[in-house]
Write a protein that holds these residues in place. Sequence first.
Motif, mmCIF file in Angstrom:
data_model
loop_
_atom_site.group_PDB
_atom_site.id
_atom_site.type_symbol
_atom_site.label_atom_id
_atom_site.label_comp_id
_atom_site.label_asym_id
_atom_site.label_seq_id
_atom_site.Cartn_x
_atom_site.Cartn_y
_atom_site.Cartn_z
ATOM 1 N N ASN A 49 53.032 45.368 57.968
ATOM 2 C CA ASN A 49 51.913 46.211 57.152
ATOM 3 C C ASN A 49 51.767 45.748 56.004
ATOM 4 O OD1 ASN A 49 51.653 46.862 60.056
ATOM 5 N ND2 ASN A 49 53.617 48.609 59.438
ATOM 6 N N HIS A 50 51.899 45.282 54.591
ATOM 7 C CA HIS A 50 51.439 45.523 53.262
ATOM 8 C C HIS A 50 50.975 43.506 53.746
ATOM 9 C CE1 HIS A 50 53.018 48.898 52.482
ATOM 10 N NE2 HIS A 50 54.237 48.628 53.141
ATOM 11 N N THR A 51 51.508 43.217 54.059
ATOM 12 C CA THR A 51 50.603 41.560 53.694
ATOM 13 C C THR A 51 49.237 41.624 55.577
ATOM 14 O OG1 THR A 51 52.281 40.692 55.570
ATOM 15 C CG2 THR A 51 52.849 40.950 53.302
ATOM 16 N N ARG A 52 49.532 41.678 56.508
ATOM 17 C CA ARG A 52 49.143 41.652 57.585
ATOM 18 C C ARG A 52 47.965 41.888 57.144
ATOM 19 N NH1 ARG A 52 53.669 42.810 60.703
ATOM 20 N NH2 ARG A 52 52.799 45.085 60.998
ATOM 21 N N ASN A 77 38.119 52.127 57.071
ATOM 22 C CA ASN A 77 40.469 51.272 57.035
ATOM 23 C C ASN A 77 40.168 49.910 57.051
ATOM 24 O OD1 ASN A 77 38.091 50.893 58.297
ATOM 25 N ND2 ASN A 77 39.732 52.251 60.590
ATOM 26 N N GLU A 78 40.124 48.933 56.715
ATOM 27 C CA GLU A 78 40.153 47.438 56.715
ATOM 28 C C GLU A 78 41.229 46.839 55.504
ATOM 29 O OE1 GLU A 78 36.642 45.820 59.883
ATOM 30 O OE2 GLU A 78 36.176 46.459 57.743
ATOM 31 N N ARG A 79 41.414 45.912 55.961
ATOM 32 C CA ARG A 79 42.434 45.338 54.761
ATOM 33 C C ARG A 79 41.826 43.363 55.186
ATOM 34 N NH1 ARG A 79 46.973 47.549 52.972
ATOM 35 N NH2 ARG A 79 48.104 45.434 52.708
ATOM 36 N N TRP A 80 40.846 43.295 53.788
ATOM 37 C CA TRP A 80 40.503 41.765 54.119
ATOM 38 C C TRP A 80 40.942 41.664 53.073
ATOM 39 C CZ3 TRP A 80 34.970 41.737 54.337
ATOM 40 C CH2 TRP A 80 34.467 41.686 55.411
ATOM 41 N N PRO A 84 43.427 43.829 46.737
ATOM 42 C CA PRO A 84 44.221 43.603 45.105
ATOM 43 C C PRO A 84 45.374 43.980 46.297
ATOM 44 C CG PRO A 84 42.666 45.037 44.557
ATOM 45 C CD PRO A 84 42.024 44.913 46.674
ATOM 46 N N ASP A 85 45.734 44.681 46.849
ATOM 47 C CA ASP A 85 47.211 45.662 47.857
ATOM 48 C C ASP A 85 47.975 43.694 48.536
ATOM 49 O OD1 ASP A 85 45.519 46.382 49.330
ATOM 50 O OD2 ASP A 85 46.310 48.026 49.985
ATOM 51 N N VAL A 86 47.178 43.731 49.423
ATOM 52 C CA VAL A 86 46.845 42.484 50.014
ATOM 53 C C VAL A 86 48.042 41.167 49.579
ATOM 54 C CG1 VAL A 86 46.115 40.966 51.932
ATOM 55 C CG2 VAL A 86 45.363 43.661 52.442
ATOM 56 N N PHE A 171 40.391 33.587 36.190
ATOM 57 C CA PHE A 171 41.191 33.064 36.200
ATOM 58 C C PHE A 171 42.430 33.975 36.082
ATOM 59 C CE2 PHE A 171 39.289 29.111 34.958
ATOM 60 C CZ PHE A 171 39.367 28.146 36.099
ATOM 61 N N LEU A 172 42.130 34.984 35.185
ATOM 62 C CA LEU A 172 43.081 36.268 34.911
ATOM 63 C C LEU A 172 42.637 37.401 35.534
ATOM 64 C CD1 LEU A 172 42.270 35.644 30.800
ATOM 65 C CD2 LEU A 172 44.192 35.119 32.798
ATOM 66 N N ASN A 173 42.945 37.460 36.885
ATOM 67 C CA ASN A 173 42.916 38.134 38.015
ATOM 68 C C ASN A 173 44.102 38.139 38.910
ATOM 69 O OD1 ASN A 173 41.440 36.522 39.831
ATOM 70 N ND2 ASN A 173 39.219 37.144 38.640
ATOM 71 N N LEU A 174 44.053 38.962 39.801
ATOM 72 C CA LEU A 174 44.795 38.783 41.462
ATOM 73 C C LEU A 174 44.519 37.668 42.019
ATOM 74 C CD1 LEU A 174 46.076 42.361 42.453
ATOM 75 C CD2 LEU A 174 47.551 40.271 41.408
#
Length: 332
Positions: A49-52, A77-80, A84-86, A171-174
Amino acid sequence: MSLLDYTKALLNPTGLTGPSGLPLLPISIAHILALSFAAIYVGSLYVSNHTRLSFATDVDGKGVSAGVLQERERKANERWRDDPDVIRARLIAVSMASLTCCTAVEAIIATSTNATVLEVMNLTRKHLGFTLGSSLRPHLITPILFLGPLYATYLQQTLPFQKFWFPKQKFLNLIGLRTYTLGPLTEEIVFRACVLAPYHLAGCSPTKMVFLTPLSFGLAHAHHAWDTYNRYGRTRQAALKAVLGSTFQLIYTTLFGFHAAYLFLRTGSLLPAFSAHAFCNIMGFPEVAYEIRTWPHRKYLIILLYLLGIVGYVYTLPRWTETPGSIFWPSA
């Protein structure tokens, strides 16, 4: 495996062979392994669920202006893909997938030979291209091809240390870590090193490996179509954009795969393929028509530099990649 056999194995351009002189792997197994490695990499993006990614079920074009194809607003409530966490979860996932594929290659070499542990480690390192290489010249070939786009970047004043160069924002970010460092590195480890190794062990010629293996790299990007379709509102236009975008991405990632595979096999090192991948991600796809419209007074110079880039690429590619002792490509 004796020291003599081990030395011959490293220098043998057709791969390791068994007691009968035949390749260690049948070509059918190489195909299966290549597809498996690609599936492991892409599958790692959806393993938890963390990667999807997740999209609201009640979108259906809401939040998208009629007649205008634009990205809709993200719901809470969406994960795009760029959350950052994705990104963090996916970077961990593909790193583990890359390690899994490398371990599989080592296991194949270990079970197919009677080599000692140290010999297996050295053979695996060689087959995965974990070497520094003997020259910096292979790293310059891709920038030479991009002479035209580099000149356009100069005109935009976004080259390093120019007025609008902002390394921190890019460059210096996720997103930068994913797009320009860990993404290209893990993709080259899996889709170049790990995919090419079984074909080399199966005795494939370098030419076959260059033109046979990149398709899996291109197809591995097809899953982005679902992301595009959802982000643009699930309309008919969004579906068309997703299909066309994925088709275009399949074509140019496959073409890049030919280039990266050639760099890897000719040099015996993963680093030139990685630097080419990172550089292409930084530059993006060349847009000569846009550049000519933006700087019409530099039209002929832009065209000239594009042509010189192509000529320079054709000239330097075979000359600057020749690496005596490469286990994949026999020296002339």
